[in-house]
Design a protein around this motif. Structure first.
Motif, mmCIF file in Angstrom:
data_model
loop_
_atom_site.group_PDB
_atom_site.id
_atom_site.type_symbol
_atom_site.label_atom_id
_atom_site.label_comp_id
_atom_site.label_asym_id
_atom_site.label_seq_id
_atom_site.Cartn_x
_atom_site.Cartn_y
_atom_site.Cartn_z
ATOM 1 N N ASN A 115 0.860 -1.175 0.000
ATOM 2 C CA ASN A 115 0.000 0.000 0.000
ATOM 3 C C ASN A 115 0.896 1.224 0.000
ATOM 4 N N ASP A 116 0.517 2.241 -0.761
ATOM 5 C CA ASP A 116 1.272 3.482 -0.781
ATOM 6 C C ASP A 116 0.291 4.631 -0.960
ATOM 7 N N ARG A 117 0.799 5.860 -0.897
ATOM 8 C CA ARG A 117 -0.066 7.047 -1.008
ATOM 9 C C ARG A 117 -0.767 7.121 -2.358
ATOM 10 N N HIS A 118 -0.089 6.703 -3.405
ATOM 11 C CA HIS A 118 -0.610 6.892 -4.755
ATOM 12 C C HIS A 118 -1.411 5.703 -5.282
ATOM 13 N N LEU A 119 -1.099 4.495 -4.798
ATOM 14 C CA LEU A 119 -1.848 3.307 -5.226
ATOM 15 C C LEU A 119 -1.572 2.149 -4.279
ATOM 16 N N ASP A 120 -2.465 1.184 -4.304
ATOM 17 C CA ASP A 120 -2.278 -0.102 -3.622
ATOM 18 C C ASP A 120 -2.245 -1.164 -4.714
ATOM 19 N N PHE A 121 -1.431 -2.180 -4.508
ATOM 20 C CA PHE A 121 -1.461 -3.285 -5.455
ATOM 21 C C PHE A 121 -1.420 -4.598 -4.710
ATOM 22 N N ARG A 122 -2.007 -5.596 -5.326
ATOM 23 C CA ARG A 122 -1.984 -6.954 -4.811
ATOM 24 C C ARG A 122 -1.546 -7.880 -5.931
ATOM 25 N N VAL A 123 -0.823 -8.911 -5.539
ATOM 26 C CA VAL A 123 -0.377 -9.957 -6.455
ATOM 27 C C VAL A 123 -0.836 -11.282 -5.859
ATOM 28 N N SER A 124 -1.539 -12.054 -6.650
ATOM 29 C CA SER A 124 -1.977 -13.383 -6.234
ATOM 30 C C SER A 124 -1.158 -14.417 -6.980
ATOM 31 N N VAL A 125 -0.724 -15.437 -6.262
ATOM 32 C CA VAL A 125 -0.166 -16.626 -6.896
ATOM 33 C C VAL A 125 -1.150 -17.742 -6.564
ATOM 34 N N LEU A 126 -1.855 -18.185 -7.578
ATOM 35 C CA LEU A 126 -2.902 -19.194 -7.444
ATOM 36 C C LEU A 126 -2.451 -20.459 -8.148
ATOM 37 N N VAL A 127 -2.426 -21.557 -7.423
ATOM 38 C CA VAL A 127 -2.082 -22.844 -8.025
ATOM 39 C C VAL A 127 -3.368 -23.461 -8.544
#
Length: 171
Positions: free
Chosen positions: A110-122
């Motif tokens: 999470n940051d001031r300008h954007l949040d990102f998520r990364v999923s690794v799905l098997v």
């Protein structure tokens, strides 16, 4: 040795990120070799292990460019030893671990300008993994920033997946 296929695919419906509000999403699928781990946390450690040198160079350049704007930087982070369990709230390189299950792990920042998520799905049906990225912008700067890095994102993620899928088993 043939080049490992990495395919752009729809965001998996069974991913925890499928219901996440997002301004941007993408998902890449890679077939895992027989010697690859089979549970999502270990697959994430394997996929986000040592990458190509040019990716490290891009990350150092990115950090240098964004530092004056007060954005989060990702200095060379220590990686957990292979086999070390990943836990919610822990770290995997520059990523915070948000959720862990045998089938999927959610990483991000999470940051001031954007949040990102990364999923690794098997995938349940076979030796493959889908790496999904979801980005939520907080302001115009987040949109502008992501517009600039998006072309690199589309190079880096497949390169990391191809490199990991082509890695030989530890002797």
């Amino acid at each position: 040795m043939p080049r490992t296929a990495v395919d752009l695919v729809p965001l998996p419906g069974r991913s925890a990120l499928a219901a996440t509000p997002a301004h941007y999403t993408d998902a890449y699928r890679v077939v895992l070799p027989a010697h690859a781990p089979q549970e999502a946390p270990a697959v994430a450690q394997w996929l986000f292990g040592p990458g190509p040198a040019w990716v490290g160079g891009l990350m150092r350049l990115r950090d240098w460019l964004v530092r004056p704007f007060g954005l989060r930087t990702f200095p060379a982070a220590t990686r957990p030893a292979p086999g070390t369990p990943l836990t919610t709230g822990g770290q995997l390189g520059p990523f915070r671990v948000f959720d862990v299950s045998p089938g999927e792990i959610i990483l991000g920042q999470n940051d001031r300008h954007l949040d990102f998520r990364v999923s690794v799905l098997v995938e349940e049906a076979g030796p493959a993994a889908v790496v999904t990225t979801v980005v939520q912008f907080h302001n115009w700067f987040g949109r502008a920033y992501f517009t600039l890095i998006k072309p690199f994102h589309h190079l880096v993620v497949p390169a990391l997946l191809r490199r990991a899928a082509g890695r030989q088993p530890a002797a």
